[in-house]
Motif scaffolding. Sequence first.
Motif, mmCIF file in Angstrom:
data_model
loop_
_atom_site.group_PDB
_atom_site.id
_atom_site.type_symbol
_atom_site.label_atom_id
_atom_site.label_comp_id
_atom_site.label_asym_id
_atom_site.label_seq_id
_atom_site.Cartn_x
_atom_site.Cartn_y
_atom_site.Cartn_z
ATOM 1 N N UNK A 41 89.073 31.310 -19.385
ATOM 2 C CA UNK A 41 89.159 30.006 -20.063
ATOM 3 C C UNK A 41 87.850 29.696 -20.791
ATOM 4 N N UNK A 42 86.742 30.010 -20.153
ATOM 5 C CA UNK A 42 85.436 29.772 -20.780
ATOM 6 C C UNK A 42 85.302 30.589 -22.064
ATOM 7 N N UNK A 43 85.657 31.854 -22.007
ATOM 8 C CA UNK A 43 85.551 32.713 -23.199
ATOM 9 C C UNK A 43 86.492 32.260 -24.303
ATOM 10 N N UNK A 44 87.701 31.866 -23.929
ATOM 11 C CA UNK A 44 88.681 31.443 -24.929
ATOM 12 C C UNK A 44 88.311 30.117 -25.587
ATOM 13 N N UNK A 45 87.507 29.320 -24.909
ATOM 14 C CA UNK A 45 87.136 28.022 -25.468
ATOM 15 C C UNK A 45 85.892 28.094 -26.348
ATOM 16 N N UNK A 46 85.345 29.283 -26.536
ATOM 17 C CA UNK A 46 84.141 29.428 -27.365
ATOM 18 C C UNK A 46 84.457 29.063 -28.812
ATOM 19 N N UNK A 47 83.550 28.355 -29.463
ATOM 20 C CA UNK A 47 83.790 27.994 -30.861
ATOM 21 C C UNK A 47 83.790 29.234 -31.751
ATOM 22 N N UNK A 56 81.004 41.177 -36.693
ATOM 23 C CA UNK A 56 81.524 41.817 -35.480
ATOM 24 C C UNK A 56 80.673 41.542 -34.259
ATOM 25 N N UNK A 57 79.620 40.748 -34.421
ATOM 26 C CA UNK A 57 78.780 40.392 -33.283
ATOM 27 C C UNK A 57 79.490 39.336 -32.450
ATOM 28 N N UNK A 58 79.444 39.474 -31.133
ATOM 29 C CA UNK A 58 80.079 38.439 -30.310
ATOM 30 C C UNK A 58 79.299 37.134 -30.403
ATOM 31 N N UNK A 59 80.021 36.054 -30.305
ATOM 32 C CA UNK A 59 79.391 34.739 -30.328
ATOM 33 C C UNK A 59 80.080 33.876 -29.293
ATOM 34 N N UNK A 60 79.284 33.246 -28.467
ATOM 35 C CA UNK A 60 79.850 32.419 -27.411
ATOM 36 C C UNK A 60 79.388 30.985 -27.520
ATOM 37 N N UNK A 61 79.502 30.300 -26.431
ATOM 38 C CA UNK A 61 79.071 28.908 -26.344
ATOM 39 C C UNK A 61 77.553 28.819 -26.490
ATOM 40 N N UNK A 62 77.104 27.684 -26.967
ATOM 41 C CA UNK A 62 75.666 27.429 -27.027
ATOM 42 C C UNK A 62 75.214 26.571 -25.864
ATOM 43 N N UNK A 63 76.155 25.830 -25.296
ATOM 44 C CA UNK A 63 75.843 24.928 -24.188
ATOM 45 C C UNK A 63 76.319 25.535 -22.869
ATOM 46 N N UNK A 64 75.620 25.249 -21.776
ATOM 47 C CA UNK A 64 76.067 25.760 -20.473
ATOM 48 C C UNK A 64 77.386 25.110 -20.064
ATOM 49 N N UNK A 65 78.132 25.757 -19.173
ATOM 50 C CA UNK A 65 79.400 25.177 -18.724
ATOM 51 C C UNK A 65 79.179 23.835 -18.033
ATOM 52 N N UNK A 66 80.138 22.949 -18.186
ATOM 53 C CA UNK A 66 80.074 21.649 -17.516
ATOM 54 C C UNK A 66 80.526 21.750 -16.062
ATOM 55 N N UNK A 67 81.459 22.667 -15.765
ATOM 56 C CA UNK A 67 81.924 22.860 -14.388
ATOM 57 C C UNK A 67 80.791 23.514 -13.602
ATOM 58 N N UNK A 68 80.470 22.923 -12.451
ATOM 59 C CA UNK A 68 79.303 23.435 -11.725
ATOM 60 C C UNK A 68 79.526 24.839 -11.168
ATOM 61 N N UNK A 69 80.791 25.214 -10.902
ATOM 62 C CA UNK A 69 81.057 26.576 -10.414
ATOM 63 C C UNK A 69 80.702 27.602 -11.489
#
Length: 183
Positions: A41-47, A56-69
């Motif tokens: 879910x985290x990977x799929x929600x990346x902008x 072709x470079x991977x790009x993910x979230x810039x902010x840390x996850x909000x869920x503490x786990x």
Amino acid sequence: MKSWKRKRGLSRAAKYTTTFEPVEREVLADLAATVSEALIRRCQSAPKDELAELTGMPSGHKEPPKEKELARLLPNFERDGDEEYEGDNQLLRSLHETDICAAKLEHLNLIIWALGEQGSETVVITEDEAHGWLQALNDVRIYLASSDVQDGPGPHSAEDRDVLVDWLGFNQDSLLQAMMGDL
């Protein structure tokens, strides 16, 4: 669960084996699947990043996850108090989080496959798989230990969570001891 044992053939690489009770197999597979789903879910929600798609470079979230786990599984690249240049942590996260998640998912899938596909109470893994199991067990422990649970008795109590975390620790320690047996 029985302790992990190392088995070595004359010309073959070492293998590690243990036996799980059916309920233990189910619980461990469910926990690994839960952590996997959270990472997916985290990977799929990346902008979406147009430059990343072009290069072709991977790009993910810039902010840390909000869920503490997930925040415990995907911490910041810099510690509090470190000198930070503007955006360093965000850049590092956007460049590397996708690869980190992919590696974690690969290790978690080792557990899911071994518990689901081998079809018996006995699990046999190779030396390489054992390293992945250790990492996946650690991720499951961290995720579970960080989760919110209700206080007091019940099916999802803090006491139940602590018992599971301890059991995962025993599993991890037992495998590590078997791997270090010849040292």
